[in-house]
Design an enzyme around this catalytic site. Structure first.
Site, mmCIF file in Angstrom:
data_model
loop_
_atom_site.group_PDB
_atom_site.id
_atom_site.type_symbol
_atom_site.label_atom_id
_atom_site.label_comp_id
_atom_site.label_asym_id
_atom_site.label_seq_id
_atom_site.Cartn_x
_atom_site.Cartn_y
_atom_site.Cartn_z
ATOM 1 C CD GLU A 49 -0.634 -8.832 -5.958
ATOM 2 O OE1 GLU A 49 -1.613 -9.468 -6.384
ATOM 3 O OE2 GLU A 49 0.487 -8.887 -6.500
ATOM 4 C CE LYS A 135 -4.277 -10.472 -9.275
ATOM 5 N NZ LYS A 135 -2.938 -10.931 -8.796
ATOM 6 C CB CYS A 172 -0.109 -8.594 -9.724
ATOM 7 S SG CYS A 172 1.275 -9.646 -10.189
#
Length: 347
Positions: A49, A135, A172
């Protein structure tokens, strides 16, 4: 459409630390890791990430008002994702030169702006940017850094250099969003790129973070019947030194951490798991000839769904201005290179 010819190949997770808060140096490290992957005959490499310029661990450690200069610096070091620009050209070039496809975690900055996204960039083995996933929901204090993505980037990309298999990813705790996972599954995902930071180095997460990551990644492997490549960074002294020098002492993030692996759809480890401060390409061989056996048992996008009972949908409309540009990334590497060379000659 003809069936992909390539059925068995090596994939890997880059278990590595960036050169924290240094975009230029970290891009060079990305290039080196892709070259290493090519030497090991790896066809797909997944990065952690926001590998460029590094996960902003300082947001977990200091009062918000003291972070303003650090956040401004972070935006400056974030990546503008446009075909063949200064940030992307070296990475596209090494992918083209080596034939390695990548899924690269970056802090993305909108061109000519200051808005950031926690993004995963997919680049084919010919150097073409296939697309970006932003995201959907930054977690906790991440919302001070990154804007929210939307359904227009919640998709898979057919990667020609690995036989056209569909690669998608989530970052994540976005992997806890069952709807986001289902959106990828229903679009025919075949390989999942799970991008993570070093959660186990954060205070309060030492004993549980790796177990959480393993559980979430195995859950998606089985429920989606996909190969899962999980890439985490570890915290190194470069990161800790930068935070101490720029923001002061802290006791919330330590060195080490990270959990990286390659998983079979039935949750067996094909590579790893690997943890800690040793840089490593965690390699596994995926074999799509085994998918027929898996699908006999379960096919979440096919015979194991009950569409008359369970119905799924999501909003694919773009929200941000750059997402509304037609064919935003449909510029082949060679075409872009010719344009740049031509501009250079004119200059």
């Amino acid at each position: 459409m003809a069936a992909p010819k390539l059925t068995k190949f090596k994939v890997a997770a880059a278990h590595a630390a960036p050169v924290f808060m240094d975009k230029t140096a970290t891009i060079k490290k990305v290039v080196r890791l892709i070259e290493q992957a090519a030497e090991e005959d790896i066809k797909l490499l997944v990065f952690p990430e926001t590998f460029i310029p590094g996960y902003p661990y300082f947001i977990e450690c200091y009062p918000p008002l003291t972070q303003v200069p650090a956040l401004a610096k972070y935006a400056q070091e974030s990546v503008v994702v446009e075909p063949n620009n200064a940030d992307m050209a070296p990475i596209q070039e090494v992918c083209r030169r080596t034939g390695v496809a990548i899924n690269l975690g970056v802090s993305e900055r909108i061109a000519n702006g200051h808005t950031l996204f926690n993004s995963q960039v997919t680049i084919d083995g010919d150097g073409t940017i296939l697309g970006v996933h932003r995201k959907l929901q930054p977690t906790y204090v991440e919302r001070m850094v990154w804007a929210q993505g939307n359904g227009s980037t919640l998709r898979n990309f057919s990667v020609s250099s690995i036989g056209g298999y569909n690669l998608g990813g989530l970052a994540c705790w976005e992997n806890t969003m069952n709807g986001a996972r289902q959106a990828l599954i229903m679009q025919g995902q075949q390989i999942h790129a799970g991008a993570w930071p070093a959660l186990s180095t954060m205070k309060g997460f030492e004993a549980i973070a790796d177990a959480q990551i393993e559980a979430l990644m195995k859950n998606h492997a089985l429920t989606g019947q996909v190969f899962v490549v999980t890439a985490s960074n570890y915290v190194d002294e470069t990161c800790l030194d930068w935070m101490r020098d720029n923001l002061g002492e802290q006791e919330f993030v330590k060195a080490g951490g990270g959990w990286s692996s390659v998983l079979h759809p039935f949750c067996a480890f094909l590579g790893g798991p690997h943890t800690g401060s040793q840089e490593k390409l965690v390699v596994g061989e995926v074999d799509f000839e085994q998918m027929g056996l898996v699908k006999v048992w379960i096919d979440s996008a096919g015979h194991y769904q009950r569409p008359e009972i369970l119905q799924f949908g999501f909003d694919e409309r773009p929200h941000w201005a750059d997402e509304k540009k037609r064919d935003r990334f449909k510029v082949a590497y060679e075409e872009g290179k010719k344009e740049r060379d031509g501009e250079g000659e004119k200059a």
